[in-house]
Scaffold this motif. Structure first.
Motif, short mmCIF file in Angstrom:
data_model
loop_
_atom_site.label_atom_id
_atom_site.label_comp_id
_atom_site.label_asym_id
_atom_site.label_seq_id
_atom_site.Cartn_x
_atom_site.Cartn_y
_atom_site.Cartn_z
N LYS A 36 -11.54 -4.99 -10.86
CA LYS A 36 -10.78 -3.73 -10.80
C LYS A 36 -10.47 -3.36 -9.35
O LYS A 36 -9.37 -2.93 -9.03
N ARG A 37 -11.45 -3.55 -8.48
CA ARG A 37 -11.27 -3.22 -7.06
C ARG A 37 -10.20 -4.12 -6.43
O ARG A 37 -9.36 -3.65 -5.68
N VAL A 42 -4.49 -5.24 -4.58
CA VAL A 42 -3.45 -6.27 -4.53
C VAL A 42 -2.16 -5.82 -5.21
O VAL A 42 -1.07 -6.00 -4.64
N PHE A 43 -2.25 -5.27 -6.40
CA PHE A 43 -1.02 -4.92 -7.11
C PHE A 43 -0.20 -3.84 -6.39
O PHE A 43 1.01 -4.01 -6.22
N PRO A 44 -0.79 -2.73 -5.94
CA PRO A 44 0.03 -1.75 -5.20
C PRO A 44 0.59 -2.33 -3.90
O PRO A 44 1.74 -2.03 -3.55
N MET A 45 -0.20 -3.13 -3.20
CA MET A 45 0.29 -3.70 -1.94
C MET A 45 1.45 -4.67 -2.21
O MET A 45 2.44 -4.68 -1.48
N PHE A 49 5.37 -4.22 -0.94
CA PHE A 49 6.11 -5.22 -0.18
C PHE A 49 7.38 -5.65 -0.91
O PHE A 49 8.43 -5.83 -0.29
N LEU A 50 7.31 -5.82 -2.22
CA LEU A 50 8.49 -6.23 -2.97
C LEU A 50 9.59 -5.16 -2.92
O LEU A 50 10.77 -5.48 -2.79
N VAL A 51 9.20 -3.89 -3.01
CA VAL A 51 10.18 -2.80 -2.90
C VAL A 51 10.80 -2.80 -1.51
O VAL A 51 12.02 -2.66 -1.34
N VAL A 91 0.92 -7.57 9.03
CA VAL A 91 0.08 -6.37 8.88
C VAL A 91 -0.60 -6.36 7.52
O VAL A 91 -1.81 -6.10 7.42
N ILE A 92 0.14 -6.65 6.46
CA ILE A 92 -0.45 -6.67 5.12
C ILE A 92 -1.53 -7.74 5.04
O ILE A 92 -2.60 -7.51 4.46
N THR A 93 -1.28 -8.89 5.63
CA THR A 93 -2.28 -9.96 5.64
C THR A 93 -3.55 -9.50 6.36
O THR A 93 -4.66 -9.71 5.86
N GLY A 94 -3.39 -8.87 7.49
CA GLY A 94 -4.56 -8.36 8.24
C GLY A 94 -5.32 -7.31 7.45
O GLY A 94 -6.56 -7.32 7.43
N ILE A 95 -4.61 -6.42 6.82
CA ILE A 95 -5.26 -5.38 6.01
C ILE A 95 -6.01 -6.01 4.85
O ILE A 95 -7.14 -5.63 4.55
N TYR A 96 -5.39 -7.01 4.20
CA TYR A 96 -6.07 -7.67 3.09
C TYR A 96 -7.33 -8.41 3.55
O TYR A 96 -8.36 -8.33 2.89
#
Length: 120
Positions: A36-37, A42-45, A49-51, A91-96
Motif C-alpha cells: 500500500k505504501r 508510485v501511482f500518484p507520481m 509525470f504522465l500529465v 528529480v522524480i528518480t531522486g525522490i523515489y
C-alpha cells in the motif's frame, strides 16, 4: 551448521521459503502495508509525470505561438519545457530513491529476513 555451533562472524544459514510461505507472507499485514505504501507513492507520481508529459506534447501540438515565445536569445518556451522534462525525470528518480531507501527497503528487508529465518 546450526547457529549454536556457528563460528563467530559466520553468516547464519538461510532457509529456503516454500511457496506456501510466500502466499502467507503476501497475505500478512506487514506485506499489505508495504504494498500500500509503495503504490501510494508510485501511482500518484507516475500520474503526475504522465500529465506533465502529455501537457508538454499537447502544447507542442496545439500552442505553437506559446511554445515559440522567445525567452532570451534563441531559447524559447518549448525548449525550456523540453529541458524541464529531463530535469523532472531526474528529480522524480531522486525522490523515489530517497523514499525507497527510507520507507520501502527496510520493511522489505525485514520481510525477507522473516521468510528466510535470518536475523536482520
Amino acid at each position: 551448521m546450526t547457529t549454536a555451533n556457528a563460528r563467530p562472524g559466520a553468516t547464519p544459514e538461510r532457509r529456503t521459503p516454500t511457496p506456501q510461505d510466500f502466499v502467507e507472507m503476501q497475505n500478512s499485514p506487514e506485506f499489505q502495508q508495504l504494498r500500500k505504501r509503495l503504490r501510494g507513492f508510485v501511482f500518484p507520481m507516475a500520474a503526475f509525470f504522465l500529465v506533465w508529459y502529455l501537457a508538454y506534447v499537447l502544447l507542442g501540438a496545439y500552442a505553437h505561438d506559446f511554445m515559440a515565445t522567445k525567452v532570451f536569445g534563441n531559447v524559447n518556451v518549448g525548449l525550456l519545457l523540453g529541458l524541464a522534462q529531463f530535469v523532472t525525470t531526474f528529480v522524480i528518480t531522486g525522490i523515489y530513491v530517497r523514499f525507497a531507501n527510507r520507507e520501502i527497503d527496510p520493511k522489505a528487508a525485514a520481510i525477507r529476513a522473516e521468510l528466510e529465518g535470518t536475523p536482520q
